[in-house]
Structure formats: C-alpha cells, structure tokens
Design a protein around this motif. Structure first.
Motif, PDB file in Angstrom:
ATOM      1  N   ARG A  19       0.845  -1.209   0.000  1.00 46.51           N
ATOM      2  CA  ARG A  19       0.000   0.000   0.000  1.00 46.51           C
ATOM      3  C   ARG A  19       0.879   1.257   0.000  1.00 46.51           C
ATOM      4  NH1 ARG A  19       2.352   2.157   3.666  1.00 46.51           N
ATOM      5  NH2 ARG A  19       2.207   1.867   5.916  1.00 46.51           N
ATOM      6  N   LYS A  34       0.727   4.719   1.873  1.00 51.46           N
ATOM      7  CA  LYS A  34       0.000   5.178   3.064  1.00 51.46           C
ATOM      8  C   LYS A  34      -0.962   6.308   2.694  1.00 51.46           C
ATOM      9  CE  LYS A  34       1.066   5.819   7.923  1.00 51.46           C
ATOM     10  NZ  LYS A  34       1.611   4.707   8.672  1.00 51.46           N
ATOM     11  N   LYS A  93       0.530  11.342  10.956  1.00 53.96           N
ATOM     12  CA  LYS A  93       1.865  10.929  11.404  1.00 53.96           C
ATOM     13  C   LYS A  93       2.822  12.129  11.454  1.00 53.96           C
ATOM     14  CE  LYS A  93       4.909   7.005  11.063  1.00 53.96           C
ATOM     15  NZ  LYS A  93       4.952   5.597  10.697  1.00 53.96           N
ATOM     16  N   LYS A 123       4.720  13.494  14.759  1.00 53.52           N
ATOM     17  CA  LYS A 123       6.178  13.583  14.833  1.00 53.52           C
ATOM     18  C   LYS A 123       6.685  15.024  14.776  1.00 53.52           C
ATOM     19  CE  LYS A 123       7.310   9.012  13.023  1.00 53.52           C
ATOM     20  NZ  LYS A 123       8.272   8.577  14.033  1.00 53.52           N
ATOM     21  N   ASP A 127       7.689   5.005   5.875  1.00 59.86           N
ATOM     22  CA  ASP A 127       6.725   3.957   5.528  1.00 59.86           C
ATOM     23  C   ASP A 127       5.628   4.422   4.564  1.00 59.86           C
ATOM     24  OD1 ASP A 127       5.237   5.501   7.272  1.00 59.86           O
ATOM     25  OD2 ASP A 127       4.434   3.794   8.402  1.00 59.86           O
ATOM     26  N   LYS A 140      14.349  -4.188  12.439  1.00 56.91           N
ATOM     27  CA  LYS A 140      13.912  -4.385  13.827  1.00 56.91           C
ATOM     28  C   LYS A 140      13.337  -5.788  13.935  1.00 56.91           C
ATOM     29  CE  LYS A 140      12.511   0.381  14.536  1.00 56.91           C
ATOM     30  NZ  LYS A 140      11.301   1.211  14.548  1.00 56.91           N
ATOM     31  N   TYR A 154      11.259  -7.790  15.922  1.00 55.90           N
ATOM     32  CA  TYR A 154      10.278  -7.926  17.006  1.00 55.90           C
ATOM     33  C   TYR A 154       9.808  -9.383  17.139  1.00 55.90           C
ATOM     34  CZ  TYR A 154       9.691  -2.794  16.800  1.00 55.90           C
ATOM     35  OH  TYR A 154       9.865  -1.432  16.817  1.00 55.90           O
ATOM     36  N   LYS A 173       7.591  -6.838  21.279  1.00 58.32           N
ATOM     37  CA  LYS A 173       7.241  -5.614  22.019  1.00 58.32           C
ATOM     38  C   LYS A 173       6.569  -6.016  23.334  1.00 58.32           C
ATOM     39  CE  LYS A 173       6.840  -1.926  18.693  1.00 58.32           C
ATOM     40  NZ  LYS A 173       5.999  -0.814  18.223  1.00 58.32           N
ATOM     41  N   ASN A 229       3.807  -5.421  24.554  1.00 59.90           N
ATOM     42  CA  ASN A 229       2.388  -5.810  24.416  1.00 59.90           C
ATOM     43  C   ASN A 229       2.214  -7.173  23.752  1.00 59.90           C
ATOM     44  OD1 ASN A 229       3.042  -5.163  21.781  1.00 59.90           O
ATOM     45  ND2 ASN A 229       1.397  -3.687  21.477  1.00 59.90           N
ATOM     46  N   TYR A 249       3.445  -7.798  20.527  1.00 61.43           N
ATOM     47  CA  TYR A 249       3.567  -7.644  19.063  1.00 61.43           C
ATOM     48  C   TYR A 249       4.838  -8.315  18.550  1.00 61.43           C
ATOM     49  CZ  TYR A 249       4.074  -5.310  14.509  1.00 61.43           C
ATOM     50  OH  TYR A 249       4.239  -5.036  13.170  1.00 61.43           O
ATOM     51  N   HIS A 282      10.716  -6.167  10.941  1.00 63.71           N
ATOM     52  CA  HIS A 282      10.572  -4.950  10.133  1.00 63.71           C
ATOM     53  C   HIS A 282      11.885  -4.589   9.444  1.00 63.71           C
ATOM     54  CE1 HIS A 282       6.941  -3.233  12.590  1.00 63.71           C
ATOM     55  NE2 HIS A 282       6.755  -4.463  12.200  1.00 63.71           N
ATOM     56  N   GLN A 336       7.126  -5.398   6.406  1.00 65.42           N
ATOM     57  CA  GLN A 336       6.802  -6.123   7.638  1.00 65.42           C
ATOM     58  C   GLN A 336       6.676  -7.592   7.260  1.00 65.42           C
ATOM     59  OE1 GLN A 336       3.169  -4.418   9.176  1.00 65.42           O
ATOM     60  NE2 GLN A 336       4.183  -2.499   9.752  1.00 65.42           N
ATOM     61  N   ALA A 371      -1.821  -9.196  15.275  1.00 62.65           N
ATOM     62  CA  ALA A 371      -1.642  -7.759  15.005  1.00 62.65           C
ATOM     63  C   ALA A 371      -2.943  -7.146  14.486  1.00 62.65           C
ATOM     64  CB  ALA A 371      -0.509  -7.551  14.001  1.00 62.65           C
ATOM     65  N   GLU A 417      -5.379  -6.880  17.462  1.00 65.49           N
ATOM     66  CA  GLU A 417      -4.935  -5.858  18.411  1.00 65.49           C
ATOM     67  C   GLU A 417      -5.176  -4.458  17.837  1.00 65.49           C
ATOM     68  OE1 GLU A 417      -1.755  -3.284  20.331  1.00 65.49           O
ATOM     69  OE2 GLU A 417      -2.070  -3.770  18.238  1.00 65.49           O
TER      70      GLU A 417
HETATM   71  P1  0O2 Z   1       0.094   1.761  10.254  1.00 62.79           P
HETATM   72  O1  0O2 Z   1      -1.183   2.502  10.109  1.00 62.79           O
HETATM   73  O2  0O2 Z   1      -0.102   0.282  10.436  1.00 62.79           O
HETATM   74  O3  0O2 Z   1       1.088   2.066   9.170  1.00 62.79           O
HETATM   75  P2  0O2 Z   1       7.353   4.924  13.138  1.00 62.79           P
HETATM   76  O4  0O2 Z   1       6.165   5.373  13.961  1.00 62.79           O
HETATM   77  O5  0O2 Z   1       6.963   4.021  11.979  1.00 62.79           O
HETATM   78  O6  0O2 Z   1       8.236   6.015  12.711  1.00 62.79           O
HETATM   79  P3  0O2 Z   1       8.231   2.970  14.994  1.00 62.79           P
HETATM   80  O7  0O2 Z   1       7.054   2.989  15.921  1.00 62.79           O
HETATM   81  O8  0O2 Z   1       9.583   2.846  15.596  1.00 62.79           O
HETATM   82  O9  0O2 Z   1       8.311   4.206  14.081  1.00 62.79           O
HETATM   83  O10 0O2 Z   1       8.033   1.838  13.932  1.00 62.79           O
HETATM   84  P4  0O2 Z   1       7.864   0.314  14.141  1.00 62.79           P
HETATM   85  O11 0O2 Z   1       8.007  -0.095  15.557  1.00 62.79           O
HETATM   86  O12 0O2 Z   1       8.783  -0.310  13.134  1.00 62.79           O
HETATM   87  O13 0O2 Z   1       6.327   0.099  13.753  1.00 62.79           O
HETATM   88  C1  0O2 Z   1       5.828   0.526  12.532  1.00 62.79           C
HETATM   89  C2  0O2 Z   1       4.568  -0.209  12.141  1.00 62.79           C
HETATM   90  O14 0O2 Z   1       4.518  -1.532  12.704  1.00 62.79           O
HETATM   91  C3  0O2 Z   1       3.294   0.443  12.640  1.00 62.79           C
HETATM   92  O15 0O2 Z   1       2.951   1.435  11.712  1.00 62.79           O
HETATM   93  C4  0O2 Z   1       2.315  -0.735  12.633  1.00 62.79           C
HETATM   94  O16 0O2 Z   1       1.877  -1.040  11.321  1.00 62.79           O
HETATM   95  C5  0O2 Z   1       3.199  -1.863  13.103  1.00 62.79           C
HETATM   96  N1  0O2 Z   1       3.181  -1.993  14.577  1.00 62.79           N
HETATM   97  C6  0O2 Z   1       4.153  -1.627  15.433  1.00 62.79           C
HETATM   98  N2  0O2 Z   1       3.811  -1.900  16.697  1.00 62.79           N
HETATM   99  C7  0O2 Z   1       2.590  -2.462  16.649  1.00 62.79           C
HETATM  100  C8  0O2 Z   1       1.697  -2.972  17.661  1.00 62.79           C
HETATM  101  O17 0O2 Z   1       1.953  -2.950  18.851  1.00 62.79           O
HETATM  102  N3  0O2 Z   1       0.501  -3.468  17.218  1.00 62.79           N
HETATM  103  C9  0O2 Z   1       0.164  -3.511  15.884  1.00 62.79           C
HETATM  104  N4  0O2 Z   1      -1.020  -4.032  15.554  1.00 62.79           N
HETATM  105  N5  0O2 Z   1       0.983  -3.029  14.928  1.00 62.79           N
HETATM  106  C10 0O2 Z   1       2.168  -2.512  15.301  1.00 62.79           C
HETATM  107  P5  0O2 Z   1       2.057   2.683  12.111  1.00 62.79           P
HETATM  108  O18 0O2 Z   1       2.498   3.842  11.328  1.00 62.79           O
HETATM  109  O19 0O2 Z   1       1.980   2.826  13.595  1.00 62.79           O
HETATM  110  O20 0O2 Z   1       0.645   2.284  11.644  1.00 62.79           O
END
Ligand code: 0O2
Length: 194
Positions: free
Chosen positions: A47, A49, A57, A61, A76, A109, A111, A116, A118, A120, A124, A137, A147, A150
């Motif tokens: 996709r 975004k 976002k 930030k 992303d 990363k 994970y 995480k 929680n 997760y 990545h 991902q 995911a 959640e």
């Molecule tokens: P969306 O709408 O899914 O794209 P960032 O905020 O990306 O700059 P961060 O938080 O260090 O930095 O990035 P990370 O940890 O690599 O996570 C990025 C994406 O992973 C998220 O994108 C989610 O898609 C997914 N993700 C991370 N943590 C979780 C979680 O606890 N639960 C779920 N369901 N998804 C998670 P966005 O932009 O938050 O959202």
C-alpha cells in the motif's frame, strides 16, 4: 487518487517501485518453490499510506506536512506486508531481500526475537531503492492474526474500564500464538527431515 495530494509528482515513481517490488517478491517465491517445493509466502499486501494517515503521522512527529517529510523523514509511505506460514520462512525472505542488489537495507527491527512488551511480533525492514524508502513487515500467519485483532481493538473506545485485563489477555494470546509457531516449526522440520 486520494494519496496524490501529499505525494505530488512522486506518486507515479512510488507506484512503479511497488510494481517492481511485487515482481521481485513473485520471482523470489517461484525460485524458492522450485528449490524447496514449497511457496514460503502465504500472502503479500502492499500500500501507499493514505494522505490522512500520513498527515496525522507528520503532526504526531512534529514534521511539516510536505512531500519531503513524508518521503524522506518518514520511511513507511510505501509499505509491504509479507505473511509466511513458518518463522524460518520469515528469516529466509529477509535474507533474500537483504541480498538484493537493487535494495539497500537502512534499518531492521526484529520484534520476533525481541517482542514488544504488548506481545507484538514481526520483522521490520526499511529498504531503500532509487532514493525512496520501503517498509517491509514480515511475519507469520499467527503474528498477523494477532496484530490485526490488536489493531482493531485499539480503536474500540468502549473497551476502557477493562483495559488492564485486555492488555494482559492480549499479551497472553500473543505468547500462546508464538509458542504454537515454535511447535509448527518443529513439526515442519521433522517432516522435512524425513
Ligand atoms: P500503520 O497505520 O499500520 O502504518 P514509526 O512510527 O513508523 O516512525 P516505529 O514505531 O519505531 O516508528 O516503527 P515500528 O516499531 O517499526 O512500527 C511501525 C509499524 O509496525 C506500525 O505502523 C504498525 O503497522 C506496526 N506496529 C508496530 N507496533 C505495533 C503494535 O503494537 N501493534 C500492531 N497491531 N501493529 C504494530 P504505524 O504507522 O503505527 O501504523
């Protein structure tokens, strides 16, 4: 297209990058299927975004809502989610992507090894090609199911009041699913060894 506003003239190139990446993943799946007799990927989604999510976002930030921010400060705008049956397949796809001459690995990363708090789990990667970033991902079906649920629950406001219990139960489910992934991997290894 909805996303056109914030991505401006970059959008056609972003769409081209998605198409190329899809082709790369399809070829990779075919290569592995021929070599190992099994497609390592259950499904793959991509996709760009949405404009609303990107603007939100930027605000979160503290970045200006410009093409420069969303393409080069945030990584992303282009996203791929590759869902595999087994944990070993996740790492195998990771290795193939990391070895690709056209893609540079900017950040990773894990994970899965470091879930995480929680619960997760996912692997990545931030990749770069022709100056554009791609977030990939990689996860198993179990991780993806968790995911999705959640994510769904996070946006249900009526859960407040039971939050502690829900967070604890979600974590327990994540750990149980991870343990099932380990068992499924062991079964698969046993089958392939014979
Ligand atoms: P969306 O709408 O899914 O794209 P960032 O905020 O990306 O700059 P961060 O938080 O260090 O930095 O990035 P990370 O940890 O690599 O996570 C990025 C994406 O992973 C998220 O994108 C989610 O898609 C997914 N993700 C991370 N943590 C979780 C979680 O606890 N639960 C779920 N369901 N998804 C998670 P966005 O932009 O938050 O959202």
């Amino acid at each position: 297209m909805e996303a056109e506003g914030i991505y401006g003239e970059h959008l056609p190139e972003m769409e081209k990058i998605i198409d190329e990446m899809k082709t790369r993943i399809d070829l990779l799946r075919e290569h592995i299927r021929q070599k190992r007799g099994m497609d390592p990927v259950e499904h793959c989604l991509s996709r760009i975004k949405s404009e609303d999510s990107m603007r939100e976002k930027c605000r979160r930030k503290g970045l200006p809502e410009t093409a420069d921010s969303v393409l080069f400060q945030i990584h992303d705008a282009i996203g791929f989610r590759i869902v595999c049956a087994f944990v070993s397949d996740v790492y195998m796809i990771r290795d193939y992507l990391a070895d690709s001459d056209e893609l540079e690995v900017i950040e990773e990363k894990d994970y899965i090894r470091n879930a995480k708090p929680n619960g997760y789990r996912s692997y990545h990667m931030i990749l770069q090609t022709r100056g554009y970033y791609i977030e990939v991902q990689l996860r198993t079906i179990s991780m993806d199911t968790w995911a999705a649920l959640e994510h769904h629950l996070k946006y249900k406001k009526q859960i407040s009041g039971n939050e502690d219990l829900i967070v604890k139960e979600l974590k327990r489910c994540a750990d149980e699913l991870a343990s099932t992934d380990v068992s499924m991997q062991t079964l698969r290894d046993m089958i392939l060894d014979h």
